[in-house]
Structure formats: structure tokens, C-alpha cells
Design a protein around this motif. Structure first.
Motif, short mmCIF file in Angstrom:
data_model
loop_
_atom_site.label_atom_id
_atom_site.label_comp_id
_atom_site.label_asym_id
_atom_site.label_seq_id
_atom_site.Cartn_x
_atom_site.Cartn_y
_atom_site.Cartn_z
N ALA A 195 0.83 -1.21 0.00
CA ALA A 195 0.00 0.00 0.00
C ALA A 195 0.86 1.26 0.00
O ALA A 195 0.57 2.23 -0.71
CB ALA A 195 -0.92 -0.01 1.21
N ALA A 196 1.95 1.24 0.79
CA ALA A 196 2.83 2.41 0.86
C ALA A 196 3.57 2.62 -0.46
O ALA A 196 3.72 3.76 -0.93
CB ALA A 196 3.83 2.23 2.00
N LEU A 197 4.03 1.54 -1.08
CA LEU A 197 4.73 1.65 -2.36
C LEU A 197 3.79 2.09 -3.47
O LEU A 197 4.13 2.93 -4.31
CB LEU A 197 5.37 0.30 -2.73
N GLN A 198 2.60 1.53 -3.47
CA GLN A 198 1.62 1.86 -4.50
C GLN A 198 1.23 3.33 -4.43
O GLN A 198 1.04 3.99 -5.47
CB GLN A 198 0.38 0.98 -4.32
N ALA A 199 1.14 3.86 -3.22
CA ALA A 199 0.77 5.27 -3.05
C ALA A 199 1.84 6.20 -3.61
O ALA A 199 1.55 7.35 -3.97
CB ALA A 199 0.55 5.57 -1.56
N ARG A 200 3.08 5.71 -3.71
CA ARG A 200 4.18 6.52 -4.25
C ARG A 200 4.54 6.11 -5.69
O ARG A 200 5.56 6.53 -6.21
CB ARG A 200 5.41 6.37 -3.36
N ASP A 201 3.68 5.28 -6.30
CA ASP A 201 3.91 4.81 -7.67
C ASP A 201 5.26 4.10 -7.83
O ASP A 201 5.95 4.25 -8.83
CB ASP A 201 3.84 5.98 -8.67
N LEU A 202 5.61 3.30 -6.82
CA LEU A 202 6.84 2.52 -6.86
C LEU A 202 6.50 1.05 -7.14
O LEU A 202 5.38 0.61 -6.88
CB LEU A 202 7.58 2.64 -5.52
N GLY A 251 13.07 1.30 5.81
CA GLY A 251 12.97 2.35 4.80
C GLY A 251 14.00 2.20 3.70
O GLY A 251 13.70 2.37 2.51
N VAL A 252 15.23 1.86 4.08
CA VAL A 252 16.29 1.66 3.09
C VAL A 252 15.95 0.48 2.17
O VAL A 252 16.15 0.53 0.96
CB VAL A 252 17.65 1.42 3.78
N MET A 253 15.42 -0.58 2.75
CA MET A 253 15.11 -1.78 1.97
C MET A 253 14.03 -1.53 0.92
O MET A 253 14.11 -2.04 -0.20
CB MET A 253 14.64 -2.90 2.91
N ILE A 254 13.03 -0.75 1.27
CA ILE A 254 11.91 -0.55 0.34
C ILE A 254 11.96 0.82 -0.33
O ILE A 254 11.03 1.20 -1.05
CB ILE A 254 10.56 -0.73 1.06
N ASP A 255 13.04 1.57 -0.09
CA ASP A 255 13.26 2.87 -0.73
C ASP A 255 12.18 3.88 -0.37
O ASP A 255 11.68 4.63 -1.22
CB ASP A 255 13.34 2.70 -2.26
N LEU A 256 11.81 3.91 0.92
CA LEU A 256 10.87 4.90 1.43
C LEU A 256 11.40 5.44 2.74
O LEU A 256 12.03 4.72 3.51
CB LEU A 256 9.49 4.27 1.67
N ASN A 257 11.13 6.69 3.02
CA ASN A 257 11.61 7.31 4.25
C ASN A 257 10.56 7.14 5.35
O ASN A 257 9.61 7.90 5.44
CB ASN A 257 11.91 8.79 4.02
N LEU A 258 10.77 6.13 6.20
CA LEU A 258 9.86 5.90 7.32
C LEU A 258 10.30 6.65 8.57
O LEU A 258 9.50 6.91 9.46
CB LEU A 258 9.77 4.41 7.66
N TYR A 259 11.58 6.97 8.64
CA TYR A 259 12.12 7.57 9.86
C TYR A 259 11.51 8.94 10.11
O TYR A 259 11.50 9.81 9.24
CB TYR A 259 13.64 7.70 9.73
#
Length: 213
Positions: A148-155, A201-209
Motif C-alpha cells: 500500500a505504501a509503495l503503491q501510493a508513491r507509484d513505486l 525504509g532503506v530496503m523498500i526505498d521509502l523514508n519511514l524515519y
């Protein structure tokens, strides 16, 4: 002087079974598999060993039932966080990872039980099945949040990739959780969740921190 008649409360079969499994969990958490003998379990519950065997045919049956109950409680804590309202899918994923690395999931008693059960899982097939089911449930829930998080960012979020992401991120959580539980005073406040969020975050290329929740 009139005598006072005291009524003795008799536990229901369900309450007796629950008392036996609770005693088993307490003994395993404090002393490991060797401490959870039928004699001590009976002693802790004011029962006889014969009564224990009336409810559970073998010690393995009792331990497996206790394991099922423990594992049913643990995954229920983290999803409860998701019942809150979030402004984004990324914030929801952040909350899930944070909850998995903070109390009440992250606590000393839990890691004591984990160590005991990890040893016993290898020899009790019923426990192996419960372990596999619990692992898949947590990983699949994590995968859904990642997708869901990746889809929202078109990744990219296709199933083979998302399953790898979920497996790897679950490995990060499983790696940090035992140390945080066994050494509650060994880390600064929020240190473990922050490490977990940065790593995931690094693994999925999203900034969760430090994502706002």
C-alpha cells in the motif's frame, strides 16, 4: 457460636485448562523447558499430576496448547495499532514497525518464552505448524502495508518483489526484537524503533524515519 459455612469456588474446566497453560508459560519464561515439569505445573495450580493429565494427555500437548495461546496473543497487539486513523499508508506502516519494536511486544518475559519455544519447536510438530502459521500471518500483514505504501508513491510493488521486501523487513524486526526485549535498559529511548524504521525504509526505498503519524 454459630458456625460459618464457607463456600469453595470450583473452577470450570475452561478456567482449569487456562490456569494450567498460564502456569506453563510462567515456568517456561522464568526457567526454560526444564523448569516446566508436570510436578511444578501441578504445584503452581494446586492440582495433582493426574488432574493435569486429565486435561492434557501429554506434556507436549500442554506445552503446544500454551504456545498456541501465547502466539495468538502476540500478533494481536501490533494490529491493534492499525485501528487508529492515519493520514497516509506510509504512516500506517511506520506505526506497525514501531509497535513491533516497543512494549508490550518488546518485553523481557516474551523473549524468555521465545527462547524456550524455539528449542521445543524442533521436536513438537504441532508447535511447528503454529509457528509457521503465525509467521505467515505477520509477514503477510507486513507485506500488505508495504504494498500500500509503495503503491501510493507509484513505486514497484509486484507480488514477488513485495514478498521479498516483507521477508527482509520481518528479518530486521526479528533481529532487533530479542535484544530489545532481553536488554530493556541497554538502548536509548526510541533507539530500536528508529533503527528498525531506518532499515526498513532503506530496503523498500521509502523514508519511514520520523514520519508523522
Amino acid at each position: 457460636m454459630p458456625q460459618i459455612c464457607r463456600k469453595h469456588y470450583r473452577q470450570t474446566p475452561h478456567e482449569r485448562r487456562q490456569a494450567l497453560t498460564d502456569a506453563t508459560l510462567n515456568l517456561l519464561a522464568k526457567g526454560g523447558p526444564e523448569a516446566a515439569t508436570l510436578r511444578l505445573i501441578a504445584q503452581k495450580t494446586a492440582a495433582t499430576q493426574g488432574l493435569v493429565r486429565h486435561y492434557f494427555s501429554t506434556k507436549d500437548d500442554l506445552v503446544a496448547t500454551a504456545y498456541e495461546q501465547h502466539m495468538a496473543r502476540m500478533p494481536a497487539v501490533t494490529p491493534a495499532v492499525l485501528e487508529q486513523s492515519f493520514h497516509s499508508h506510509l504512516a500506517r506502516l511506520t506505526a506497525f514497525v514501531t509497535a513491533a519494536l516497543t512494549p508490550p511486544v518488546n518485553e523481557p518475559r516474551g523473549v524468555g518464552l521465545w527462547a524456550s519455544f524455539l528449542y521445543m519447536i524442533q521436536s513438537i510438530p504441532r508447535m511447528q505448524a503454529v509457528h509457521a502459521k503465525t509467521y505467515r500471518t505477520f509477514r503477510d500483514r507486513l507485506e500488505g502495508l508495504i504494498v500500500a505504501a509503495l503503491q501510493a508513491r507509484d513505486l514497484p510493488h509486484e507480488t514477488p518483489l513485495s514478498r521479498r521486501f516483507a521477508t527482509a523487513c520481518n528479518g530486521v524486526i526479528d533481529g532487533l526484537w530479542p535484544d530489545g526485549s532481553a536488554l530493556p535498559d541497554g538502548f536509548n529511548k526510541d533507539e530500536l524503533p528508529e533503527i528498525g524504521l531506518q532499515s526498513v525504509g532503506v530496503m523498500i526505498d521509502l523514508n519511514l524515519y520520523k514520519t508523522g503519524i
